[in-house]
Design a protein around this motif. Structure first.
Motif, mmCIF file in Angstrom:
data_model
loop_
_atom_site.group_PDB
_atom_site.id
_atom_site.type_symbol
_atom_site.label_atom_id
_atom_site.label_comp_id
_atom_site.label_asym_id
_atom_site.label_seq_id
_atom_site.Cartn_x
_atom_site.Cartn_y
_atom_site.Cartn_z
ATOM 1 N N CYS A 91 31.046 13.626 -6.193
ATOM 2 C CA CYS A 91 31.781 13.953 -6.242
ATOM 3 C C CYS A 91 32.328 14.798 -4.766
ATOM 4 O O CYS A 91 33.286 15.505 -4.634
ATOM 5 C CB CYS A 91 32.067 15.598 -7.400
ATOM 6 S SG CYS A 91 30.292 16.796 -6.907
ATOM 7 N N GLU A 144 38.876 21.101 -8.932
ATOM 8 C CA GLU A 144 38.553 20.836 -10.919
ATOM 9 C C GLU A 144 38.075 19.572 -11.099
ATOM 10 O O GLU A 144 36.940 19.224 -11.896
ATOM 11 C CB GLU A 144 40.203 20.717 -10.701
ATOM 12 C CG GLU A 144 40.629 21.164 -12.356
ATOM 13 C CD GLU A 144 40.333 21.393 -12.980
ATOM 14 O OE1 GLU A 144 39.714 21.523 -14.810
ATOM 15 O OE2 GLU A 144 39.432 22.689 -12.510
ATOM 16 N N GLU A 145 38.057 18.562 -10.263
ATOM 17 C CA GLU A 145 37.593 17.721 -10.619
ATOM 18 C C GLU A 145 35.983 17.385 -11.015
ATOM 19 O O GLU A 145 35.087 17.017 -11.387
ATOM 20 C CB GLU A 145 38.194 15.894 -9.286
ATOM 21 C CG GLU A 145 39.324 15.888 -10.179
ATOM 22 C CD GLU A 145 39.709 14.754 -8.663
ATOM 23 O OE1 GLU A 145 40.827 13.673 -9.140
ATOM 24 O OE2 GLU A 145 39.697 14.758 -8.096
ATOM 25 N N TYR A 196 34.331 20.120 -10.781
ATOM 26 C CA TYR A 196 34.029 21.120 -11.632
ATOM 27 C C TYR A 196 33.764 20.274 -12.835
ATOM 28 O O TYR A 196 32.822 20.470 -13.786
ATOM 29 C CB TYR A 196 35.216 21.988 -12.426
ATOM 30 C CG TYR A 196 34.804 23.486 -13.196
ATOM 31 C CD1 TYR A 196 33.789 24.432 -13.409
ATOM 32 C CD2 TYR A 196 35.455 22.505 -14.461
ATOM 33 C CE1 TYR A 196 33.837 24.219 -14.790
ATOM 34 C CE2 TYR A 196 35.586 23.199 -15.714
ATOM 35 C CZ TYR A 196 34.325 24.175 -15.745
ATOM 36 O OH TYR A 196 34.563 24.622 -16.472
ATOM 37 N N GLN A 197 34.419 19.450 -13.511
ATOM 38 C CA GLN A 197 35.264 19.225 -14.670
ATOM 39 C C GLN A 197 33.744 17.745 -14.706
ATOM 40 O O GLN A 197 32.820 17.467 -15.770
ATOM 41 C CB GLN A 197 35.977 17.567 -14.288
ATOM 42 C CG GLN A 197 37.413 18.987 -15.102
ATOM 43 C CD GLN A 197 37.117 19.146 -16.607
ATOM 44 O OE1 GLN A 197 36.405 18.769 -17.566
ATOM 45 N NE2 GLN A 197 38.147 20.535 -16.548
ATOM 46 N N GLN A 206 30.531 19.616 -15.157
ATOM 47 C CA GLN A 206 30.290 19.944 -16.468
ATOM 48 C C GLN A 206 29.309 18.687 -17.343
ATOM 49 O O GLN A 206 28.890 19.426 -17.830
ATOM 50 C CB GLN A 206 31.253 20.663 -16.848
ATOM 51 C CG GLN A 206 32.222 22.194 -16.743
ATOM 52 C CD GLN A 206 30.874 23.290 -16.956
ATOM 53 O OE1 GLN A 206 30.712 23.021 -17.801
ATOM 54 N NE2 GLN A 206 30.566 23.774 -15.739
ATOM 55 N N ALA A 207 30.573 17.348 -17.598
ATOM 56 C CA ALA A 207 30.288 16.215 -17.551
ATOM 57 C C ALA A 207 28.369 15.504 -17.877
ATOM 58 O O ALA A 207 28.037 15.635 -19.195
ATOM 59 C CB ALA A 207 31.038 15.215 -17.738
ATOM 60 N N THR A 217 27.903 25.241 -10.928
ATOM 61 C CA THR A 217 28.107 24.649 -11.869
ATOM 62 C C THR A 217 29.341 24.893 -12.730
ATOM 63 O O THR A 217 30.072 24.064 -13.178
ATOM 64 C CB THR A 217 27.572 23.362 -13.188
ATOM 65 O OG1 THR A 217 27.380 25.141 -14.146
ATOM 66 C CG2 THR A 217 26.076 23.022 -12.055
ATOM 67 N N GLY A 277 34.587 24.404 -9.092
ATOM 68 C CA GLY A 277 34.039 22.575 -8.331
ATOM 69 C C GLY A 277 34.263 23.655 -6.828
ATOM 70 O O GLY A 277 33.908 22.888 -6.047
#
Length: 526
Positions: free
Chosen positions: A368, A374-375, A377-378, A381-382, A426, A429
């Motif tokens: 990442c 934002e990407e 962060y996602q 989270q995943a 986490t 982002g």
């Protein structure tokens, strides 16, 4: 054991067993300390963890949780290779054309006809022109009226970085960069200047350095404001010896602190000299700041990290280092046991398992790296949260049986103590998994300290902090330090407004510096 010592032992068997266990734990702790000291002094300083490929089945049985599905170390097949052969020389460097032609008699073909030119073959060599010293003469025309003889008029000399000094902005930039970027002490620079026929005593150079640090203070004030406007500040500190620190002996330690932050397109690196490492200093450096603070677990940051408006992040690199130390201890024990029983298969140690989880977290960060906040962060989270949950379960299972003073115990208790701070990254982002940015920013100072060893006075230490700040901020914004400082030293003395000083901030000066560099490459005057 002599008789007197034997008489002092307790008669109770249970007490003797407890005493023996205590001695064994003490011996184990001392053996680990000796091993780590040997490793520190006689082996590479790399933090690379040992490869533990293929231990996942055993790790799963040990951790009672599924470990990451693949090792985080990239295989040689997936590592991009550099192109083979000689690399092309930079296209922006000026070219000097030297033609090599055949003698006229060799331009006649064996058939007797005149040969014609059909093209050319070009090869390139990299050349260097040694430093060139020149004298800039400032010539000011004088005017007078012959009719009334009222007086003489002369245009004033433009403001200079150091008034009534023979040092030009270019010379001052060279001296500054040589000391604070290239780690050349002033005594060594004095000898270099002497070899090319210029007498510049080191006390003169030291005086110029201090005057330059005073000159750039308005620019540093603006950088301080920009640092506090950013959402994140990373902090670190390192010792420095100052011989003439008031009320302190010469051999005592003072500290150079570094803060890294700013906006996404405006990186700021600021150094500050203080006589102590107390939490009061951290409070002073971060007073009025609201946002994320990322540091190691040094206690001096705890109070300011708990203040309202500040969210304190931990550093996974520090957690990882402690497990690397535990891994070295475990590997040493495995080698000893394998020497006694060559058929024995080594099971992965607890340090191996922890490093595998942490390595997987870093593997996600590599994926990442170029994503938007934002990407990022996602993805965390995943992907990162499930790994953290598994690591937390493994930690809860193994922490109760750990001996606190052993290398593994220290690593586990560090992880337990800092768990909440280590997971904060986490949540946003924009945040980093570790504090390596600040550590990398302070590394040039550490390298320089190995060469010049100490500062003579507090003024010298503060001057170093100011000029390291400008150089490292320039580098953080992809500027060449010499070009940037030469421009600052030339234009800052004439900057009489806040707008004029703001124009010299690295991100504002970048376009002008790039244009100047292009002009020089094309052979212009710049």
């Amino acid at each position: 054991m002599n008789e007197q010592a034997a008489e002092q032992l307790p008669d109770d068997v249970d007490t003797l067993k407890a005493l023996l266990l205590q001695k064994q734990q003490r011996i184990r702790l001392l053996e680990e300390q000796i091993l780590l000291m040997r490793d520190k002094h006689f082996t590479s300083g790399s933090e690379q963890a040992s490869n533990q490929l293929g231990f996942f089945d055993e790790a799963e049985a040990e951790a009672d949780a599924e470990p990451p599905e693949a090792p985080t170390t990239a295989s040689p097949a997936t590592t991009p290779k550099k192109p083979a052969g000689r690399q092309q020389l930079p296209a922006d460097l000026p070219r000097v054309r030297r033609e090599h032609d055949l003698p006229e008699e060799e331009k006649i073909c064996t058939c007797g006809c005149q040969m014609r030119e059909i093209g050319e073959e070009t090869s390139e060599q990299l050349d260097i022109i040694p430093a060139k010293i020149q004298v800039i003469q400032h010539v000011r025309k004088k005017y007078a009226c012959k009719a009334c003889e009222a007086g003489v008029k002369t245009t004033p000399l433009p403001a200079q970085p150091i008034s009534r000094s023979s040092a030009s902005p270019g010379l001052l930039a060279q001296i500054t960069v040589a000391k604070y970027q290239d780690a050349l002490p002033l005594a060594r620079q004095e000898k270099i200047f002497h070899r090319i026929g210029v007498d510049l005593p080191r006390n003169t150079l030291a005086s110029w350095i201090i005057r330059c640090s005073q000159l750039v203070q308005p620019l540093l004030n603006l950088l301080e404001d920009r640092l506090r406007d950013g959402p994140i500040i990373q902090c670190d500190e390192t010792p420095v010896q100052v011989l003439k620190e008031p009320d302190k002996p010469p051999e005592s330690q003072s500290y150079m602190w570094v803060r890294l932050g700013g906006l996404s397109d405006e990186s700021v690196v600021l150094y500050d000299y203080y006589a102590s490492r107390s939490g009061e200093v951290a409070g002073t450096l971060l007073s009025g700041f609201n946002g994320y603070l990322q540091t190691d677990d040094y206690a001096g940051y705890h109070a300011v990290g708990a203040e309202k408006g500040i969210i304190h992040l931990g550093c996974w690199a520090h957690a990882r280092r402690k497990f690397i130390e535990a891994q070295k201890v475990a590997d040493s024990k495995n080698k000893k046991s394998k020497g006694k029983d060559k058929n024995k298969k080594n099971r992965p140690s607890k340090a191996d398992i922890a490093l595998n989880y942490i390595g997987h977290l870093y593997g996600i960060e590599r994926k990442c790296k170029h994503l938007s906040p934002e990407e990022r962060y996602q993805l965390r989270q995943a992907k990162s949260l499930p790994v953290l949950n598994k690591l937390r379960s493994w930690l809860d299972k193994n922490l109760p049986g750990a001996l606190p003073k052993t290398a593994l115990g220290k690593a586990l208790f560090y992880l337990q103590k800092n768990w909440e701070k280590l997971c904060v990254y986490t949540e946003d982002g924009r945040l980093n998994i570790d504090n390596n940015g600040a550590e990398n920013a302070i590394r040039p100072f550490v390298i320089g300290r190995k060469n010049w060893l100490f500062s003579d006075t507090t003024n010298g230490a503060k001057a170093s902090a100011a000029l390291y700040s400008l150089i490292e901020t320039a580098k953080a914004n992809d500027l060449e330090p010499y070009d940037y400082l030469r421009r600052v030293y030339a234009e800052l003395p004439q900057a009489n407004t806040v707008e004029a000083i703001e124009a010299l901030l690295p991100w504002n000066a970048k376009e002008a510096l790039l244009a100047e560099k292009r002009a020089l490459a094309e052979g212009g005057e710049g």
